[in-house]
Write a protein that holds these residues in place. Structure first.
Motif, PDB file in Angstrom:
ATOM      1  N   GLY A  52       0.816  -1.213   0.000  1.00 22.07           N
ATOM      2  CA  GLY A  52       0.000   0.000   0.000  1.00 22.07           C
ATOM      3  C   GLY A  52       0.842   1.253   0.000  1.00 22.07           C
ATOM      4  O   GLY A  52       0.551   2.218  -0.723  1.00 22.07           O
ATOM      5  N   ALA A  53       1.914   1.232   0.797  1.00 22.32           N
ATOM      6  CA  ALA A  53       2.817   2.389   0.832  1.00 22.32           C
ATOM      7  C   ALA A  53       3.508   2.566  -0.508  1.00 22.32           C
ATOM      8  O   ALA A  53       3.667   3.696  -0.994  1.00 22.32           O
ATOM      9  CB  ALA A  53       3.852   2.213   1.947  1.00 22.32           C
ATOM     10  N   SER A  54       3.883   1.460  -1.115  1.00 19.05           N
ATOM     11  CA  SER A  54       4.538   1.523  -2.424  1.00 19.05           C
ATOM     12  C   SER A  54       3.589   2.077  -3.486  1.00 19.05           C
ATOM     13  O   SER A  54       3.975   2.904  -4.319  1.00 19.05           O
ATOM     14  CB  SER A  54       5.023   0.133  -2.822  1.00 19.05           C
ATOM     15  OG  SER A  54       5.625   0.159  -4.077  1.00 19.05           O
ATOM     16  N   ALA A  60       1.876   9.145  -6.013  1.00 18.97           N
ATOM     17  CA  ALA A  60       2.343  10.506  -5.759  1.00 18.97           C
ATOM     18  C   ALA A  60       3.409  10.909  -6.770  1.00 18.97           C
ATOM     19  O   ALA A  60       3.402  12.031  -7.290  1.00 18.97           O
ATOM     20  CB  ALA A  60       2.892  10.607  -4.338  1.00 18.97           C
ATOM     21  N   ALA A  61       4.309   9.994  -7.064  1.00 19.16           N
ATOM     22  CA  ALA A  61       5.370  10.293  -8.043  1.00 19.16           C
ATOM     23  C   ALA A  61       4.775  10.503  -9.426  1.00 19.16           C
ATOM     24  O   ALA A  61       5.231  11.370 -10.181  1.00 19.16           O
ATOM     25  CB  ALA A  61       6.386   9.156  -8.063  1.00 19.16           C
ATOM     26  N   GLU A  62       3.772   9.736  -9.732  1.00 20.20           N
ATOM     27  CA  GLU A  62       3.112   9.854 -11.042  1.00 20.20           C
ATOM     28  C   GLU A  62       2.457  11.229 -11.202  1.00 20.20           C
ATOM     29  O   GLU A  62       2.369  11.759 -12.312  1.00 20.20           O
ATOM     30  CB  GLU A  62       2.054   8.747 -11.155  1.00 20.20           C
ATOM     31  CG  GLU A  62       1.531   8.510 -12.545  1.00 20.20           C
ATOM     32  CD  GLU A  62       0.626   7.291 -12.560  1.00 20.20           C
ATOM     33  OE1 GLU A  62      -0.610   7.477 -12.462  1.00 20.20           O
ATOM     34  OE2 GLU A  62       1.154   6.171 -12.659  1.00 20.20           O
ATOM     35  N   VAL A  69       8.745  13.995   1.078  1.00 15.87           N
ATOM     36  CA  VAL A  69       8.343  15.047   2.009  1.00 15.87           C
ATOM     37  C   VAL A  69       6.836  15.266   1.929  1.00 15.87           C
ATOM     38  O   VAL A  69       6.178  14.833   0.988  1.00 15.87           O
ATOM     39  CB  VAL A  69       9.059  16.393   1.709  1.00 15.87           C
ATOM     40  CG1 VAL A  69      10.552  16.274   1.934  1.00 15.87           C
ATOM     41  CG2 VAL A  69       8.774  16.867   0.302  1.00 15.87           C
ATOM     42  N   GLY A  70       6.337  15.956   2.916  1.00 20.80           N
ATOM     43  CA  GLY A  70       4.939  16.377   2.895  1.00 20.80           C
ATOM     44  C   GLY A  70       3.945  15.244   3.028  1.00 20.80           C
ATOM     45  O   GLY A  70       4.195  14.208   3.635  1.00 20.80           O
ATOM     46  N   ILE A  75       1.474   9.815   4.011  1.00 17.72           N
ATOM     47  CA  ILE A  75       0.569   8.733   3.613  1.00 17.72           C
ATOM     48  C   ILE A  75       1.315   7.396   3.612  1.00 17.72           C
ATOM     49  O   ILE A  75       0.792   6.379   4.083  1.00 17.72           O
ATOM     50  CB  ILE A  75      -0.062   9.027   2.238  1.00 17.72           C
ATOM     51  CG1 ILE A  75      -1.043  10.194   2.368  1.00 17.72           C
ATOM     52  CG2 ILE A  75      -0.753   7.792   1.683  1.00 17.72           C
ATOM     53  CD1 ILE A  75      -1.565  10.720   1.054  1.00 17.72           C
ATOM     54  N   GLN A  76       2.549   7.397   3.123  1.00 13.18           N
ATOM     55  CA  GLN A  76       3.359   6.173   3.133  1.00 13.18           C
ATOM     56  C   GLN A  76       3.579   5.697   4.574  1.00 13.18           C
ATOM     57  O   GLN A  76       3.448   4.514   4.882  1.00 13.18           O
ATOM     58  CB  GLN A  76       4.708   6.414   2.465  1.00 13.18           C
ATOM     59  CG  GLN A  76       4.617   6.694   0.985  1.00 13.18           C
ATOM     60  CD  GLN A  76       5.968   7.094   0.438  1.00 13.18           C
ATOM     61  OE1 GLN A  76       6.890   6.301   0.489  1.00 13.18           O
ATOM     62  NE2 GLN A  76       6.070   8.320  -0.065  1.00 13.18           N
TER      63      GLN A  76
END
Length: 131
Positions: A52-54, A60-62, A69-70, A75-76
């Protein structure tokens, strides 16, 4: 007790001793099994948390966010923290269940032990002609 006189009572006492050992061994095995299953389930929970974290990190990266950060990082951390908590609770619950299983096994063992003592005393008394 079993209608066979002193010898029958002695055999009944020996059987109750065997039953006491079996009850104790069974409860130990069942307690170990409960703990083992919980450890396996806890590992599944942790893996699901990491997945889930991945997934959250990838999403987020997408979307162009800095994933270290932030809110993306938070969330991770929530995924990992929740998974760790749930895994720990699973293991703790299994430990409690294992303790209950052992307590019940000990009570059953003691019950058989008392029956065995009673049968052996009765059988010995009958053989000695005291009854």
């Amino acid at each position: 007790m079993c209608g066979g006189g002193g010898i029958g009572d002695i055999f009944s006492g020996v059987q109750n001793l065997a039953n006491a050992q079996m009850a104790d061994a069974t409860s130990k095995g069942n307690a170990r099994t409960a703990r083992s299953v919980a450890r396996a389930e806890a590992e599944k929970i942790k893996r699901a948390g990491k997945a889930g974290a991945s997934s959250a990190r990838a999403a987020a990266a997408e979307n162009g966010l800095d994933v270290d950060v932030g809110s993306a990082a938070m969330i991770q951390d929530e995924h990992l923290g929740d998974a760790a908590f749930n895994a720990a609770m699973t293991i703790q619950d299994a430990d409690y269940q294992a303790q209950q299983i052992r307590a019940q096994g000990k009570m059953q063992r003691n019950s058989y032990g008392m029956k065995a003592a009673s049968d052996l005393i009765t059988g010995g008394a009958e053989i000695m002609g005291w009854k």
